[in-house]
Design an enzyme around this catalytic site. Structure first.
Site, PDB file in Angstrom:
ATOM      1  N   LYS A   9       0.837  -1.198   0.000  1.00 32.69           N
ATOM      2  CA  LYS A   9       0.000   0.000   0.000  1.00 32.69           C
ATOM      3  C   LYS A   9       0.883   1.264   0.000  1.00 32.69           C
ATOM      4  O   LYS A   9       2.096   1.185   0.239  1.00 32.69           O
ATOM      5  CB  LYS A   9      -0.940  -0.062   1.209  1.00 32.69           C
ATOM      6  CG  LYS A   9      -1.938  -1.238   1.115  1.00 32.69           C
ATOM      7  CD  LYS A   9      -2.835  -1.340   2.340  1.00 32.69           C
ATOM      8  CE  LYS A   9      -3.831  -2.488   2.206  1.00 32.69           C
ATOM      9  NZ  LYS A   9      -4.690  -2.617   3.424  1.00 32.69           N
ATOM     10  N   TYR A  49     -12.251  -2.894  -3.239  1.00 31.26           N
ATOM     11  CA  TYR A  49     -12.782  -2.984  -1.875  1.00 31.26           C
ATOM     12  C   TYR A  49     -14.310  -2.855  -1.840  1.00 31.26           C
ATOM     13  O   TYR A  49     -14.869  -2.455  -0.816  1.00 31.26           O
ATOM     14  CB  TYR A  49     -12.145  -1.911  -0.995  1.00 31.26           C
ATOM     15  CG  TYR A  49     -10.742  -2.256  -0.504  1.00 31.26           C
ATOM     16  CD1 TYR A  49     -10.491  -3.410   0.237  1.00 31.26           C
ATOM     17  CD2 TYR A  49      -9.655  -1.423  -0.764  1.00 31.26           C
ATOM     18  CE1 TYR A  49      -9.218  -3.730   0.693  1.00 31.26           C
ATOM     19  CE2 TYR A  49      -8.369  -1.727  -0.309  1.00 31.26           C
ATOM     20  CZ  TYR A  49      -8.162  -2.885   0.430  1.00 31.26           C
ATOM     21  OH  TYR A  49      -6.901  -3.193   0.885  1.00 31.26           O
ATOM     22  N   ARG A  85      -1.349 -14.553   3.734  1.00 38.62           N
ATOM     23  CA  ARG A  85      -2.083 -13.908   4.834  1.00 38.62           C
ATOM     24  C   ARG A  85      -1.356 -14.123   6.160  1.00 38.62           C
ATOM     25  O   ARG A  85      -1.345 -13.261   7.032  1.00 38.62           O
ATOM     26  CB  ARG A  85      -3.507 -14.472   4.926  1.00 38.62           C
ATOM     27  CG  ARG A  85      -4.373 -14.208   3.703  1.00 38.62           C
ATOM     28  CD  ARG A  85      -5.081 -12.886   3.735  1.00 38.62           C
ATOM     29  NE  ARG A  85      -6.153 -12.830   4.721  1.00 38.62           N
ATOM     30  CZ  ARG A  85      -6.987 -11.797   4.829  1.00 38.62           C
ATOM     31  NH1 ARG A  85      -6.874 -10.747   4.008  1.00 38.62           N
ATOM     32  NH2 ARG A  85      -7.927 -11.790   5.745  1.00 38.62           N
ATOM     33  N   ASN A 112      -1.934   0.008   7.087  1.00 41.36           N
ATOM     34  CA  ASN A 112      -1.385  -1.295   7.483  1.00 41.36           C
ATOM     35  C   ASN A 112      -0.516  -1.957   6.420  1.00 41.36           C
ATOM     36  O   ASN A 112      -0.388  -3.174   6.365  1.00 41.36           O
ATOM     37  CB  ASN A 112      -2.497  -2.219   7.986  1.00 41.36           C
ATOM     38  CG  ASN A 112      -3.546  -2.510   6.943  1.00 41.36           C
ATOM     39  OD1 ASN A 112      -3.462  -2.021   5.817  1.00 41.36           O
ATOM     40  ND2 ASN A 112      -4.531  -3.326   7.295  1.00 41.36           N
ATOM     41  N   HIS A 115      -1.719  -5.515   1.424  1.00 37.27           N
ATOM     42  CA  HIS A 115      -2.942  -6.275   1.203  1.00 37.27           C
ATOM     43  C   HIS A 115      -2.605  -7.685   0.740  1.00 37.27           C
ATOM     44  O   HIS A 115      -1.637  -7.876   0.020  1.00 37.27           O
ATOM     45  CB  HIS A 115      -3.801  -5.612   0.119  1.00 37.27           C
ATOM     46  CG  HIS A 115      -4.809  -6.543  -0.498  1.00 37.27           C
ATOM     47  ND1 HIS A 115      -6.000  -6.840   0.117  1.00 37.27           N
ATOM     48  CD2 HIS A 115      -4.786  -7.287  -1.630  1.00 37.27           C
ATOM     49  CE1 HIS A 115      -6.674  -7.718  -0.642  1.00 37.27           C
ATOM     50  NE2 HIS A 115      -5.954  -7.995  -1.701  1.00 37.27           N
ATOM     51  N   GLU A 126      -8.893 -10.477  -8.177  1.00 35.13           N
ATOM     52  CA  GLU A 126      -8.065  -9.279  -7.966  1.00 35.13           C
ATOM     53  C   GLU A 126      -6.911  -9.202  -8.960  1.00 35.13           C
ATOM     54  O   GLU A 126      -6.573  -8.115  -9.440  1.00 35.13           O
ATOM     55  CB  GLU A 126      -7.562  -9.258  -6.516  1.00 35.13           C
ATOM     56  CG  GLU A 126      -8.712  -9.036  -5.529  1.00 35.13           C
ATOM     57  CD  GLU A 126      -8.337  -9.297  -4.070  1.00 35.13           C
ATOM     58  OE1 GLU A 126      -7.167  -9.639  -3.800  1.00 35.13           O
ATOM     59  OE2 GLU A 126      -9.225  -9.155  -3.209  1.00 35.13           O
TER      60      GLU A 126
HETATM   61  P1  ATP Z   1      -6.690  -6.304   3.124  1.00 34.47           P
HETATM   62  O1  ATP Z   1      -7.979  -6.682   2.438  1.00 34.47           O
HETATM   63  O2  ATP Z   1      -6.236  -4.901   2.788  1.00 34.47           O
HETATM   64  O3  ATP Z   1      -5.631  -7.342   2.915  1.00 34.47           O
HETATM   65  P2  ATP Z   1      -7.699  -7.363   5.590  1.00 34.47           P
HETATM   66  O4  ATP Z   1      -8.214  -8.464   4.745  1.00 34.47           O
HETATM   67  O5  ATP Z   1      -6.789  -7.709   6.728  1.00 34.47           O
HETATM   68  O6  ATP Z   1      -6.931  -6.281   4.698  1.00 34.47           O
HETATM   69  P3  ATP Z   1     -10.309  -6.142   5.504  1.00 34.47           P
HETATM   70  O7  ATP Z   1     -11.358  -6.391   6.507  1.00 34.47           O
HETATM   71  O8  ATP Z   1     -10.420  -6.765   4.158  1.00 34.47           O
HETATM   72  O9  ATP Z   1      -8.890  -6.520   6.190  1.00 34.47           O
HETATM   73  O10 ATP Z   1     -10.168  -4.562   5.349  1.00 34.47           O
HETATM   74  C1  ATP Z   1      -9.530  -4.006   4.225  1.00 34.47           C
HETATM   75  C2  ATP Z   1      -8.697  -2.830   4.657  1.00 34.47           C
HETATM   76  O11 ATP Z   1      -9.552  -1.800   5.131  1.00 34.47           O
HETATM   77  C3  ATP Z   1      -7.745  -3.098   5.820  1.00 34.47           C
HETATM   78  O12 ATP Z   1      -6.527  -3.677   5.435  1.00 34.47           O
HETATM   79  C4  ATP Z   1      -7.523  -1.693   6.349  1.00 34.47           C
HETATM   80  O13 ATP Z   1      -6.591  -0.974   5.533  1.00 34.47           O
HETATM   81  C5  ATP Z   1      -8.910  -1.074   6.159  1.00 34.47           C
HETATM   82  N1  ATP Z   1      -9.699  -1.211   7.393  1.00 34.47           N
HETATM   83  C6  ATP Z   1     -10.313  -2.299   7.856  1.00 34.47           C
HETATM   84  N2  ATP Z   1     -10.945  -2.064   9.023  1.00 34.47           N
HETATM   85  C7  ATP Z   1     -10.701  -0.761   9.302  1.00 34.47           C
HETATM   86  C8  ATP Z   1     -11.062   0.116  10.353  1.00 34.47           C
HETATM   87  N3  ATP Z   1     -11.830  -0.291  11.374  1.00 34.47           N
HETATM   88  N4  ATP Z   1     -10.627   1.401  10.294  1.00 34.47           N
HETATM   89  C9  ATP Z   1      -9.879   1.847   9.254  1.00 34.47           C
HETATM   90  N5  ATP Z   1      -9.497   1.060   8.223  1.00 34.47           N
HETATM   91  C10 ATP Z   1      -9.905  -0.215   8.243  1.00 34.47           C
HETATM   92 MG    MG Z   2      -9.354  -8.129   2.969  1.00 38.02          MG
END
Ligand code: ATP
Ligand code: MG
Length: 137
Positions: A9, A49, A85, A112, A115, A126
């Site tokens: 990211k 997303y 993951r 974070n 992804h 994707e």
């Molecule tokens: P990613 O899909 O990016 O790999 P993930 O699968 O761990 O992450 P998801 O639930 O898919 O988590 O959320 C996608 C992204 O949205 C997260 O990586 C984070 O950047 C953002 N995100 C998720 N929850 C929150 C939150 N509560 N506040 C802010 N950003 C969030």
């Molecule tokens: Mg995710």
């Protein structure tokens, strides 16, 4: 064989963590099938997303992903989706285990670093979304 879409990211790129992160996947043994630096249009971030579009943080998330270039990776190997993951760690970097990418390199859920696809189906979805046919080996 299985493929995962992994993306460094904008914060990870800006902080100079690209080499560190890619080397972890290389060392693990996965094959890089696609790799590029890319400035993502908002429409693509929104599509990527889209399952989170009802979440309160969704507009911020789209802004974050489009705030600077990302590094797009298509990785291949047996079990690559779950394994990537695991290497990445849980969503909140403060809860991610030391030794994981988020656990070692981040402190905020909203920044974070990386992804990883959450299922083989989403891996294919994707990769098709982020790469053109000719960009994949
Ligand atoms: P990613 O899909 O990016 O790999 P993930 O699968 O761990 O992450 P998801 O639930 O898919 O988590 O959320 C996608 C992204 O949205 C997260 O990586 C984070 O950047 C953002 N995100 C998720 N929850 C929150 C939150 N509560 N506040 C802010 N950003 C969030
Ligand atoms: Mg995710």
């Amino acid at each position: 064989t299985e493929r995962s879409y992994v993306m460094i990211k904008p914060d990870g790129v800006q902080r100079g963590l690209v080499g560190e992160i890619i080397s972890r996947f290389e060392r693990k043994g996965f094959t890089i099938k696609g790799l590029k630096l890319f400035s993502c249009p908002a429409a693509l971030a929104e599509e990527h997303y889209k399952d989170l579009s009802s979440k309160p943080f969704y507009p911020k998330l789209v802004k974050y992903i489009t705030s600077g270039p990302v590094v797009c990776l298509a990785l291949e190997g047996p079990g690559v989706v779950a394994s990537a993951r695991k290497l990445i760690g849980v969503t909140n970097p403060l809860q991610a285990e030391p030794g994981t990418i988020r656990g070692d390199l981040g402190i905020e859920t909203g920044r974070n670093v990386i992804h990883g696809s959450d299922s083989p189906e989403n891996g294919e979805r994707e990769i098709a979304l982020w790469f053109k046919e000719g960009e994949l080996c």
